[in-house]
Enzyme design. Structure first.
Site, PDB file in Angstrom:
ATOM      1  N   CYS A   1       0.717  -1.202   0.011  1.00  9.57           N
ATOM      2  CA  CYS A   1      -0.245  -0.101   0.146  1.00  9.57           C
ATOM      3  C   CYS A   1       0.757   1.327   0.092  1.00  9.57           C
ATOM      4  O   CYS A   1       0.406   2.379  -0.201  1.00  9.57           O
ATOM      5  CB  CYS A   1      -0.813  -0.058   1.137  1.00  9.57           C
ATOM      6  SG  CYS A   1      -1.945  -1.533   1.004  1.00  9.57           S
TER       7      CYS A   1
ATOM      8  N   HIS B   1      -9.046   3.955  -1.355  1.00  7.84           N
ATOM      9  CA  HIS B   1      -7.774   3.356  -1.141  1.00  7.84           C
ATOM     10  C   HIS B   1      -7.198   2.604  -2.547  1.00  7.84           C
ATOM     11  O   HIS B   1      -7.019   1.257  -2.311  1.00  7.84           O
ATOM     12  CB  HIS B   1      -7.404   2.645   0.189  1.00  7.84           C
ATOM     13  CG  HIS B   1      -6.012   2.181   0.408  1.00  7.84           C
ATOM     14  ND1 HIS B   1      -4.621   2.599   0.081  1.00  7.84           N
ATOM     15  CD2 HIS B   1      -5.480   1.130   1.283  1.00  7.84           C
ATOM     16  CE1 HIS B   1      -4.020   1.998   0.504  1.00  7.84           C
ATOM     17  NE2 HIS B   1      -4.471   1.175   1.201  1.00  7.84           N
TER      18      HIS B   1
END
Lengths: 134, 387
Positions: free
Chosen positions: B84, B336
């Site tokens: 991420c 996200h």
């Protein structure tokens, strides 16, 4: 120097009932799961040893939305071994809906369970199985 | 090392997209390039963040294809993967190449199409951030790792779980409130503490609204050497400091209420920028889960360890608080798309420092920070920007 305790050797031992790790000849520290060098002092001079297979629950969660290939709910927990390192595994002898923070600090004995692999896992695997003591 | 500035930024709408990873990136990239008053042929390299493109579209080696789509066919184009944190790792590297004097103008960003996978496959692939041999077979998930962090935090600091969960819910409420003010956010709807606490449980004790969504989206920035930047724009935003740290699998980290990779990274960022936490006017940080925001506000030094959840309750992190956290809505409300997230955080901070954020503008913000976390707390990369 050759990798002392590979995943395959660790897995084979665990499947035959032996939970193994590495003990450092230089600092006396334990490295579990195995690594190339001691997690405490970076020495390569370590021996494969059978562990006490006992420890204490430090934290846990209940997985309710699982990855593809797993059936929820199930408990995942981190246990601090009597030898020091933390390991991840499943608490297998408790109904997941009965898991509360009271688990933290409880003693467990450590066995294993075979886990079927998927197309990304390079074969079948094994997970540590934690059973509450007493 | 010479100074480097951001000269242009671009970002797609976050959420479900009909477009491909390449198409999304090209839209964000051309907006950044146009804003920089340059042409694609002026750019010397592409640094692309991408997490799971291989699984989302069966696409490996995405960076050259992204470069070709906007007419940068022959320059070095490289994908960076740090779960991420991919885009922030890409940005740190892009920064270092320009700061070193090797390049004058580079394009950096990220793209992701996580919603294409569906929840079971996305949960499986996100869990690839865990140690696949020694953790993966226990069926750990990304929310599971942070669920365990909640229990550690509650126990360590003696905050009753129910109290902590209410404070965590306030993180979600705040970020959704900010998201309403961000036209590019995936969720633009206010929620309440009661609603968070009545959601389905994903991984004890995290409920649905404690978790950020799966998202599609892209974001891009143009970095230039200070001399070029001054030629290209009246509003250069300078990169004042960068930092990156790593840690091993979760089991090696032991008490992961303290994220060592972050503490390592932020020390570098503050030292290079010559500032401390009290100097930061606005921060976009990695709120993949509500507890993750609390841990990050402590790890970055805004609050003492163990006091982050109380700080949320006291409103210290809200838009008009002492340190506004995630004015964009954060990962929680803005979305996200993992490989794009760091670039989207930088997009927000650049816009904030240029005072272009409308209703969610942090007034007078001069120094801003981003912080991005990848995998099971294994990669943390942060950057400090200034006007």
């Amino acid at each position: 120097m050759e990798y002392k305790l590979t995943y395959n050797k660790y897995k084979e031992a665990l499947m035959s009932g032996k939970f193994c790790g590495l003990k450092c000849n230089k600092c006396g520290g334990y490295t579990v799961p195995p690594k190339k060098v001691c997690m405490e002092c970076s020495s390569e001079d370590m021996d494969v040893v059978e562990l006490s297979a006992r420890g204490e629950i430090k934290t846990y969660t209940v997985i309710r939305v699982p990855p593809e290939g797993f059936d929820a709910p199930y408990i995942v927990s981190m246990v601090e071994l009597d030898e020091g390192p933390w390991v991840m595994g499943n608490i297998v002898d408790l109904d997941p809906d009965k898991a509360t923070m009271d688990l933290i600090g409880k003693r467990v004995s450590i066995g294993h369970k075979a886990v079927k692999g998927d197309k990304f896992s390079a074969g079948d695997g094994v997970a540590l199985a934690f059973k509450l003591e007493g | 090392m010479r100074e480097v500035a951001v000269v242009g930024v671009g970002m797609t709408q976050f959420g479900m997209s009909e477009k491909t990873q390449i198409e999304m990136f090209s839209e964000a990239a051309m907006d950044a390039i146009t804003e920089s008053n340059i042409e694609p042929r002026d750019i010397q390299a592409l640094f692309l963040g991408n997490g799971l493109g291989d699984f989302e579209e069966g696409q490996m080696n995405l960076a050259p294809m992204c470069a070709a789509d906007i007419g940068m066919s022959n320059v070095p184009a490289t994908r960076f993967e740090g779960a991420c944190a991919s885009a922030t790792v890409a940005m740190r590297n892009a920064y270092l190449w320009v700061a070193s004097g090797f390049y004058d103008i580079v394009l950096v960003g990220g793209t992701e199409k996580a919603m294409a996978m569906g929840t079971p496959m996305a949960t499986r692939t996100f869990a690839m951030g865990s140690d696949s041999r020694y953790e993966g077979f226990a069926g750990i998930t990304f929310p599971g790792a942070f669920g365990m962090a909640v229990h550690l935090y509650s126990k360590k600091y003696g905050i009753p779980l129910q109290k902590l969960k209410e404070q965590m819910a306030m993180v979600a409420v705040k970020n959704h409130k900010n998201g309403v003010l961000n036209p590019k956010a995936q969720f633009r709807k206010e929620i309440t503490v009661e609603k968070v606490l009545s959601g389905i449980v994903i991984a004890d004790p995290l409920q649905l609204l404690d978790c950020c969504p799966f998202s599609d989206g892209a974001a891009a920035l143009v970095f230039a050497s200070v001399d070029k930047a001054k030629e290209l724009t009246k509003k250069p935003i300078y990169i004042a400091g960068v930092g990156q740290g790593s840690a091993g699998p979760l089991y090696t980290q032991k008490d992961f209420t303290r994220i060592k990779a972050r503490e390592t990274a932020v020390k570098q960022s503050y030292m290079q920028a010559g500032v401390g936490p009290k100097d930061i006017d606005v921060c976009e940080l990695h709120d993949c889960f509500t507890i993750a925001e609390i841990l990050a506000t402590e790890g970055l030094g805004f609050f003492e360890f163990g006091k982050g959840s109380q700080a949320v309750e006291e409103g210290k992190t809200s838009l008009n608080g002492e340190i506004p956290i995630n004015p964009s809505g954060g990962l929680k409300a803005k979305g996200h798309p993992i490989g794009a997230t760091g670039a989207a955080q930088a997009y927000e901070i650049v816009k904030q420092l240029r005072e272009e954020c409308g209703e969610r503008q942090v007034k007078g913000a001069k120094i801003g920070m981003i912080d991005t976390l990848g995998g099971d707390l294994a990669t943390v990369c942060n950057m400090i920007f200034r006007r």
